[in-house]
Design a protein around this motif. Structure first.
Motif, mmCIF file in Angstrom:
data_model
loop_
_atom_site.group_PDB
_atom_site.id
_atom_site.type_symbol
_atom_site.label_atom_id
_atom_site.label_comp_id
_atom_site.label_asym_id
_atom_site.label_seq_id
_atom_site.Cartn_x
_atom_site.Cartn_y
_atom_site.Cartn_z
ATOM 1 N N LEU A 92 8.834 -1.912 -2.721
ATOM 2 C CA LEU A 92 8.483 -3.273 -3.129
ATOM 3 C C LEU A 92 9.640 -4.247 -2.918
ATOM 4 O O LEU A 92 9.419 -5.443 -2.723
ATOM 5 N N SER A 93 10.860 -3.750 -2.934
ATOM 6 C CA SER A 93 12.005 -4.644 -2.710
ATOM 7 C C SER A 93 12.032 -5.173 -1.278
ATOM 8 O O SER A 93 12.711 -6.169 -0.998
ATOM 9 N N ASP A 94 11.315 -4.529 -0.366
ATOM 10 C CA ASP A 94 11.245 -4.980 1.025
ATOM 11 C C ASP A 94 10.116 -5.972 1.287
ATOM 12 O O ASP A 94 10.012 -6.506 2.387
ATOM 13 N N VAL A 95 9.262 -6.207 0.300
ATOM 14 C CA VAL A 95 8.164 -7.164 0.461
ATOM 15 C C VAL A 95 8.759 -8.566 0.539
ATOM 16 O O VAL A 95 9.553 -8.969 -0.319
ATOM 17 N N GLN A 96 8.406 -9.293 1.588
ATOM 18 C CA GLN A 96 8.959 -10.633 1.828
ATOM 19 C C GLN A 96 8.468 -11.672 0.829
ATOM 20 O O GLN A 96 9.235 -12.500 0.366
ATOM 21 N N ASP A 97 7.180 -11.636 0.514
ATOM 22 C CA ASP A 97 6.581 -12.620 -0.387
ATOM 23 C C ASP A 97 6.791 -12.174 -1.831
ATOM 24 O O ASP A 97 6.112 -11.261 -2.310
ATOM 25 N N CYS A 98 7.713 -12.820 -2.526
ATOM 26 C CA CYS A 98 8.016 -12.404 -3.902
ATOM 27 C C CYS A 98 6.855 -12.694 -4.860
ATOM 28 O O CYS A 98 6.825 -12.173 -5.967
ATOM 29 N N ASN A 99 5.896 -13.501 -4.428
ATOM 30 C CA ASN A 99 4.727 -13.807 -5.259
ATOM 31 C C ASN A 99 3.476 -13.076 -4.781
ATOM 32 O O ASN A 99 2.363 -13.487 -5.116
ATOM 33 N N HIS A 100 3.648 -12.033 -4.012
ATOM 34 C CA HIS A 100 2.509 -11.261 -3.520
ATOM 35 C C HIS A 100 1.774 -10.678 -4.728
ATOM 36 O O HIS A 100 2.363 -9.935 -5.520
ATOM 37 N N PRO A 101 0.480 -11.010 -4.920
ATOM 38 C CA PRO A 101 -0.240 -10.598 -6.137
ATOM 39 C C PRO A 101 -0.254 -9.084 -6.383
ATOM 40 O O PRO A 101 -0.046 -8.637 -7.508
ATOM 41 N N ALA A 102 -0.485 -8.302 -5.339
ATOM 42 C CA ALA A 102 -0.540 -6.845 -5.526
ATOM 43 C C ALA A 102 0.841 -6.286 -5.855
ATOM 44 O O ALA A 102 0.966 -5.334 -6.636
ATOM 45 N N ALA A 103 1.886 -6.863 -5.279
ATOM 46 C CA ALA A 103 3.252 -6.417 -5.586
ATOM 47 C C ALA A 103 3.588 -6.715 -7.043
ATOM 48 O O ALA A 103 4.204 -5.895 -7.732
ATOM 49 N N ILE A 104 3.154 -7.873 -7.521
ATOM 50 C CA ILE A 104 3.381 -8.234 -8.924
ATOM 51 C C ILE A 104 2.642 -7.266 -9.839
ATOM 52 O O ILE A 104 3.189 -6.807 -10.850
ATOM 53 N N ASN B 230 0.824 -1.210 0.000
ATOM 54 C CA ASN B 230 0.000 0.000 0.000
ATOM 55 C C ASN B 230 0.857 1.259 0.000
ATOM 56 O O ASN B 230 0.525 2.236 -0.684
ATOM 57 N N LEU B 231 1.969 1.250 0.721
ATOM 58 C CA LEU B 231 2.884 2.391 0.684
ATOM 59 C C LEU B 231 3.466 2.545 -0.718
ATOM 60 O O LEU B 231 3.528 3.661 -1.252
ATOM 61 N N ALA B 232 3.868 1.440 -1.328
ATOM 62 C CA ALA B 232 4.398 1.493 -2.698
ATOM 63 C C ALA B 232 3.349 2.032 -3.672
ATOM 64 O O ALA B 232 3.670 2.830 -4.559
ATOM 65 N N THR B 233 2.118 1.620 -3.486
ATOM 66 C CA THR B 233 1.037 2.104 -4.351
ATOM 67 C C THR B 233 0.860 3.615 -4.207
ATOM 68 O O THR B 233 0.741 4.331 -5.200
ATOM 69 N N ALA B 234 0.859 4.094 -2.973
ATOM 70 C CA ALA B 234 0.711 5.538 -2.734
ATOM 71 C C ALA B 234 1.889 6.314 -3.337
ATOM 72 O O ALA B 234 1.689 7.367 -3.936
#
Length: 190
Positions: A124-136, A106-110
């Motif tokens: 986004l580089s700090d997101v732990q789940d590399c397959n997180h759908p919203a991050a993708i 959500n921070l990356a989106t903002a």
């Protein structure tokens, strides 16, 4: 109407229940938000949901839901400020240990909506789940945006992560990720 709906739940007592309608009471079976707020979000009435969320007791769930509603109602700056306080330590730019992947997304989106795609990619580089759908989704949107830049701007972006002026990344999805399921559970019988 004055019956205790969830006496085993420590946050709900008889006095609280008596002052609320049964369907507005938080219980272990609900996501932590009153049904009225979930219905406003489900109906895409984000301004109303923002007003309702501001009356809720402060919690990470409420703050994150408020930030998503703010983004979706076009108040990106306000959402960004709220998310920064939720995700970052107050005296630095380090992440709070309790920051979840959805908070980071959500921070990356903002940041992306604010015109700072380099900050979005860094977050986004700090997101732990590399397959997180919203991050993708966000990475794909930024990648597509980057492909449309001029050669020089794209080169500057790839090497230095310098955002071009007025960096507007088009998206084809609703911004922000809610951390709870939206289908509304029917009210408790009275």
């Amino acid at each position: 109407m004055n019956q205790v709906i969830a006496p085993e739940h420590p946050d709900v007592n008889a006095k609280t229940v008596a002052s609320k309608r049964p369907r507005d009471v938080e219980t272990p079976h609900r996501p932590g938000l009153p049904v009225a707020i979930i219905r406003s979000i489900e109906q895409r009435d984000y301004d109303k949901a923002c007003d309702q969320l501001r009356t809720c007791p402060s919690s990470p769930l409420v703050a994150e839901a408020l930030s998503v509603c703010l983004m979706r109602s076009g108040r990106v700056e306000e959402a960004l400020n709220l998310l920064r306080t939720l995700v970052l330590n107050s005296s630095s730019t380090t992440l709070r240990p309790e920051a979840t992947d959805s908070m980071l997304v959500n921070l990356a989106t903002a940041l992306m909506l604010k015109g700072i795609p380099s900050g979005a990619m860094e977050t986004l580089s700090d997101v732990q789940d590399c397959n997180h759908p919203a991050a993708i989704q966000l990475r794909n949107a930024i990648s597509n945006w980057c492909a449309g830049l001029s050669w020089w701007r794209r080169w500057d972006w790839k090497l230095n992560r310098i955002d071009p002026p007025n960096a507007i990344v088009p998206i084809d999805f609703e911004p922000g990720e809610l951390t709870f399921a939206l289908p509304v559970v029917e009210p408790f019988p009275v």
